[in-house]
Design a protein around this motif. Structure first.
Motif, PDB file in Angstrom:
ATOM      1  N   SER A  71      -7.095  -1.228  -2.929  1.00 36.15           N
ATOM      2  CA  SER A  71      -7.465  -1.756  -1.603  1.00 36.15           C
ATOM      3  C   SER A  71      -6.258  -2.047  -0.709  1.00 36.15           C
ATOM      4  O   SER A  71      -6.397  -2.215   0.507  1.00 36.15           O
ATOM      5  N   ASN A  72      -5.057  -2.137  -1.276  1.00 38.67           N
ATOM      6  CA  ASN A  72      -3.878  -2.476  -0.468  1.00 38.67           C
ATOM      7  C   ASN A  72      -3.369  -1.301   0.367  1.00 38.67           C
ATOM      8  O   ASN A  72      -2.503  -1.470   1.225  1.00 38.67           O
ATOM      9  N   MET A  73      -3.882  -0.105   0.107  1.00 39.22           N
ATOM     10  CA  MET A  73      -3.383   1.067   0.831  1.00 39.22           C
ATOM     11  C   MET A  73      -4.153   1.261   2.143  1.00 39.22           C
ATOM     12  O   MET A  73      -5.389   1.157   2.162  1.00 39.22           O
ATOM     13  N   ASP A  74      -3.386   1.560   3.221  1.00 37.77           N
ATOM     14  CA  ASP A  74      -4.043   1.858   4.505  1.00 37.77           C
ATOM     15  C   ASP A  74      -4.464   3.323   4.509  1.00 37.77           C
ATOM     16  O   ASP A  74      -4.224   4.072   3.553  1.00 37.77           O
ATOM     17  N   ASN A  75      -5.076   3.744   5.594  1.00 42.60           N
ATOM     18  CA  ASN A  75      -5.639   5.093   5.650  1.00 42.60           C
ATOM     19  C   ASN A  75      -4.582   6.178   5.486  1.00 42.60           C
ATOM     20  O   ASN A  75      -4.795   7.190   4.812  1.00 42.60           O
ATOM     21  N   LYS A  76      -3.405   5.993   6.120  1.00 40.29           N
ATOM     22  CA  LYS A  76      -2.367   7.026   6.030  1.00 40.29           C
ATOM     23  C   LYS A  76      -1.824   7.137   4.607  1.00 40.29           C
ATOM     24  O   LYS A  76      -1.556   8.235   4.116  1.00 40.29           O
ATOM     25  N   SER A  77      -1.666   5.959   3.959  1.00 43.14           N
ATOM     26  CA  SER A  77      -1.200   5.975   2.563  1.00 43.14           C
ATOM     27  C   SER A  77      -2.234   6.638   1.677  1.00 43.14           C
ATOM     28  O   SER A  77      -1.911   7.420   0.765  1.00 43.14           O
ATOM     29  N   LEU A  78      -3.518   6.330   1.958  1.00 45.17           N
ATOM     30  CA  LEU A  78      -4.591   6.944   1.178  1.00 45.17           C
ATOM     31  C   LEU A  78      -4.645   8.449   1.418  1.00 45.17           C
ATOM     32  O   LEU A  78      -4.895   9.237   0.496  1.00 45.17           O
TER      33      LEU A  78
ATOM     34  N   SER B 235      -4.426  13.782  -0.492  1.00 44.36           N
ATOM     35  CA  SER B 235      -3.855  15.111  -0.342  1.00 44.36           C
ATOM     36  C   SER B 235      -3.299  15.616  -1.676  1.00 44.36           C
ATOM     37  O   SER B 235      -3.485  16.782  -2.038  1.00 44.36           O
ATOM     38  N   LYS B 236      -2.607  14.716  -2.396  1.00 42.67           N
ATOM     39  CA  LYS B 236      -2.042  15.096  -3.701  1.00 42.67           C
ATOM     40  C   LYS B 236      -3.152  15.414  -4.699  1.00 42.67           C
ATOM     41  O   LYS B 236      -3.074  16.404  -5.450  1.00 42.67           O
TER      42      LYS B 236
ATOM     43  N   GLY C 238       0.819  -1.214   0.000  1.00 40.79           N
ATOM     44  CA  GLY C 238       0.000   0.000   0.000  1.00 40.79           C
ATOM     45  C   GLY C 238       0.843   1.250   0.000  1.00 40.79           C
ATOM     46  O   GLY C 238       0.522   2.248  -0.651  1.00 40.79           O
ATOM     47  N   GLN C 239       1.954   1.225   0.737  1.00 41.79           N
ATOM     48  CA  GLN C 239       2.825   2.393   0.802  1.00 41.79           C
ATOM     49  C   GLN C 239       3.447   2.694  -0.566  1.00 41.79           C
ATOM     50  O   GLN C 239       3.489   3.837  -1.026  1.00 41.79           O
ATOM     51  N   SER C 240       3.932   1.625  -1.201  1.00 43.21           N
ATOM     52  CA  SER C 240       4.555   1.826  -2.523  1.00 43.21           C
ATOM     53  C   SER C 240       3.504   2.190  -3.566  1.00 43.21           C
ATOM     54  O   SER C 240       3.774   2.949  -4.494  1.00 43.21           O
ATOM     55  N   GLN C 241       2.255   1.648  -3.389  1.00 42.52           N
ATOM     56  CA  GLN C 241       1.172   2.041  -4.297  1.00 42.52           C
ATOM     57  C   GLN C 241       0.932   3.542  -4.210  1.00 42.52           C
ATOM     58  O   GLN C 241       0.808   4.234  -5.222  1.00 42.52           O
ATOM     59  N   SER C 242       0.838   4.041  -2.992  1.00 45.30           N
ATOM     60  CA  SER C 242       0.577   5.465  -2.775  1.00 45.30           C
ATOM     61  C   SER C 242       1.686   6.314  -3.391  1.00 45.30           C
ATOM     62  O   SER C 242       1.419   7.318  -4.070  1.00 45.30           O
ATOM     63  N   ALA C 243       2.927   5.910  -3.174  1.00 39.34           N
ATOM     64  CA  ALA C 243       4.057   6.669  -3.733  1.00 39.34           C
ATOM     65  C   ALA C 243       4.016   6.660  -5.260  1.00 39.34           C
ATOM     66  O   ALA C 243       4.245   7.688  -5.911  1.00 39.34           O
ATOM     67  N   TYR C 244       3.724   5.491  -5.804  1.00 39.30           N
ATOM     68  CA  TYR C 244       3.688   5.359  -7.274  1.00 39.30           C
ATOM     69  C   TYR C 244       2.594   6.238  -7.879  1.00 39.30           C
ATOM     70  O   TYR C 244       2.819   6.973  -8.844  1.00 39.30           O
TER      71      TYR C 244
END
Length: 699
Positions: free
Chosen positions: A654-661, A666-667, A627-633
């Protein structure tokens, strides 16, 4: 707000087996929404259709796996697809795309301030950017961001090239009023004018010379070929006359030979006729058997022009021999008695009235009667002898005629030898060949003559008094040249003059431009950036150097990063380049969540596959959660440098948690605030097991 309406028919063997419409829950959704739905509920199909509507099938940034699925929906052998999608902004339709069953590509239009700005996919892509992705294998996708960065830098380089063109144009403008350049232009104008004056004087003299030389040349060879043409035509007339004479002589000879041949045939026919008449006259004069034998003698007909029948003379001799034998059979003494008896009777006639008794007691009258009777018999013998003598004479005459005919035949053959068709044809061919050659020669001469005549007419047909002969001292260098060499010399001289004309015209053109430049420079005065000329020059040098470095080096450096060519990372310039790129990536993503903490990113090292935080900590890609890498990507995808509005579709988040989302949201909100984001739809499975489609607005 987004309004979506579509109908999808599935086809097998040309028949519709099922039909799907857009679920009512997603017929109208906010521009920034998360769609949650169970599997097989049509959420991916919705994203495919939206992507099709805005040119996703030809977009190079969209993964091939997604484009294949979109193209499958457009395959008429398996599906019928029709749709209409509207995107609203401030309660007005900003963007509309639609497709009927028969359309092969979607129709699209965009209205900005009630004005139609987009009418097709080409100018759509100039104003909008479509992002459609499933962030699977996000770690690998982080490594695959280099092509995007490379494209981004290529866009910058294109802008830099455009900037260079503007700088070049500006430098040209600045040069329009450079005092030193202005003085140089004035000096150049004076030099050109003086040079043109000298060149024109020389050119006038040269042109008069070459015109006189050309006139003399044309006149000389016009007269030469005129004479040769007349002589050639005269020779042709003589040859044609000889040919007519030869043909006439041949015709006369042939006619004479034909007459001789007819005469020979006639002579031979007459000979045969006379001979047959002799044989007819012999009927009753010789024994019948002998006559039959003579009549059976064969006399061949005159059948060719070479010889008379060979057996004629021989058979003529046989007949003559027969006549001679018959004449020999007649007693010649009896012939001699005729004269004696005739003279005796003549004498005795004087004594006929007397009664005279002849010796032997025969009366004179009785003696005379017997004598007359004997004389009569002798006359018959004489007559027969005369007959044979006449026929022998006739035979001799036939012989003589035959000999003369043979002589005529020999003469005929002699003339035939003199006249043969082959010889006559040979003579005709000789004349024909001579005539053909002469005509060909005459045609060639005539063509050359006509060319000179045309040029002579252009000169106005001057007479000799108007021509300066080539033999004069003026043309001393050209007197001994042959025709071709002289023609070439004139042509070369003219070409040289033509080049001089071009040089003068170029000088005129230069002077015209110089005068215009001088006038413009003096009229305009100094440019407003004139005092910054040196600085502008140094800026241009830096921009040009950067552009060249990118094309010659940096493109290869990008490839080294993508291919992880570590062994090649030895040059300081290359290492510096990598540091800049990795730092740029860090600024693009800005933050990353790792182990429940948010880190500010300083750089992303794609070679070592690690993130360096602002505090110097290192986070390896492999240690980051999916999820973290998904968010970064995804945040890197949403970071663009152009002014295009983004249409973003992200599936399976769905793999991203709330903070990653939160970082991702935000972006997206940042983009909406900057008016860069048009829509953003995110798709995830029914994680709350509600069993229905739900739409959650994030606006």
């Amino acid at each position: 707000m987004i309004e979506i309406n579509y109908k999808l028919e599935r086809i097998e063997n040309g028949e519709v087996i099922s039909s799907y419409n857009v679920p009512k829950e997603i017929q109208a959704i906010p521009r920034f929404s998360v769609i949650e739905a169970p599997n097989s509920s049509g959420k991916s199909t919705l994203f495919h259709i939206i992507s099709i509507a805005f040119g996703g099938t030809t977009d190079k940034s969209i993964p091939d796996s997604l484009k294949t699925k979109m193209k499958n929906l457009l395959d008429r052998n398996h599906h019928n697809l029709e749709f209409e999608i509207k995107i609203f902004e401030n309660d007005e339709v900003l963007l509309r795309s639609w497709k009927s069953k028969m359309d092969t590509v979607p129709n699209i239009e965009c209205r900005i301030m009630n004005s139609l700005k987009v009418t097709n996919l080409i100018n759509f892509k100039e104003k909008f950017k479509l992002i459609y992705d499933i962030p699977e294998d996000p770690i690998g996708r982080l490594n695959a961001m280099i092509p995007d960065i490379k494209f981004f830098f290529s866009e910058i380089m294109n802008k830099l090239k455009h900037f260079l063109r503007n700088i070049n144009d500006l430098q040209k403008e600045l040069k329009k009023y450079d005092k030193e350049i202005l003085n140089k232009k004035k000096k150049k104008l004076e030099e050109n004018s003086e040079l043109m004056k000298r060149m024109n004087l020389k050119l006038d003299k040269d042109e008069k010379f070459i015109n006189d030389l050309e006139k003399a040349f044309i006149f000389k060879y016009y007269r030469k070929y005129e004479r040769e043409k007349k002589e050639c035509e005269k020779d042709i007339k003589i040859l044609e006359k000889d040919e007519r004479k030869l043909m006439k002589a041949g015709t006369q000879k042939k006619s004479n030979l034909n007459a001789m041949e007819i005469q020979l045939k006639s002579s031979y026919v007459n000979l045969k006729s006379n001979l047959y008449k002799i044989l007819e006259d012999l009927d009753g004069k010789i024994e019948k058997k002998q006559l039959i034998e003579l009549k059976e003698i064969e006399f061949l007909d005159y059948s060719d022009n070479k010889t008379l029948p060979n057996n004629f003379k021989e058979n003529l001799g046989v007949i003559e021999e027969c006549l001679n034998e018959k004449q020999k059979e007649i007693p010649q003494e009896d012939i001699k008695k005729i004269k004696l008896f005739s003279e005796l009777l003549k004498i005795l006639e004087n004594y006929k009235k007397y009664e005279i008794e002849m010796p032997g007691k025969i009366q004179l009258k009785i003696f005379m009667s017997d004598l007359e009777k004997n004389l009569k018999d002798l006359h018959n013998i004489q007559k027969k002898n005369s007959f044979f003598s006449e026929k022998i004479k006739n035979i001799n005459e036939i012989k003589k005629t035959f000999i003369k005919t043979e002589e005529k035949l020999e003469k005929y053959h002699s003339k035939r030898i003199e006249y043969t068709k082959a010889d006559l044809k040979k003579q005709e061919n000789i004349i024909d060949d001579l005539l053909a050659k002469k005509k060909k020669e005459c045609k060639k001469i005539t063509n050359v003559f006509l060319q000179y005549e045309k040029r002579y007419n252009i000169l106005g047909r001057p007479v000799g008094i108007d021509i300066i002969p080539i033999s004069t001292k003026k043309f001393n260098d050209y007197q001994y040249l042959d025709e071709k060499s002289l023609e070439k010399a004139i042509r070369d001289f003219k070409n040289t003059n033509s080049k001089k004309h071009n040089e003068i015209n170029n000088l005129k053109s230069q002077n015209k431009d110089l005068s215009k430049d001088i006038e413009d420079m003096e009229e305009k005065g100094p440019h407003k950036y004139q005092k910054h000329e040196e600085k502008i020059k140094s800026i241009r040098e830096v921009a040009a150097k950067l552009t060249n470095s990118y094309e010659e080096k940096y493109v290869k450096f990008f490839d080294d990063i993508q291919n992880k060519n570590v062994k090649k990372l030895i040059r300081e310039e290359k290492l510096k380049f990598f540091e800049i790129i990795f730092s740029f990536l860090g600024k693009r993503i800005k933050q990353v969540k790792h182990e429940d903490k948010i880190y500010e990113i300083k750089s992303m090292d794609l070679i070592k596959e690690e993130i360096i935080t602002s505090k110097g900590e290192k986070i390896r890609f492999i240690d980051m959660g999916t999820g973290q890498s998904q968010s970064a990507y995804l945040r890197s995808k949403l970071t663009t440098t152009d002014n295009k509005k983004i249409i973003a579709l992200f599936d399976e988040i769905s793999n991203m948690d709330n903070k990653s989302l939160e970082l991702l949201y935000s972006k997206i909100n940042e983009n909406f605030l900057k008016k860069k984001q048009l829509i953003c739809l995110l798709n995830q499975p029914d994680i709350h097991n509600q069993g229905v489609i739900t739409v959650r607005s994030l606006e």
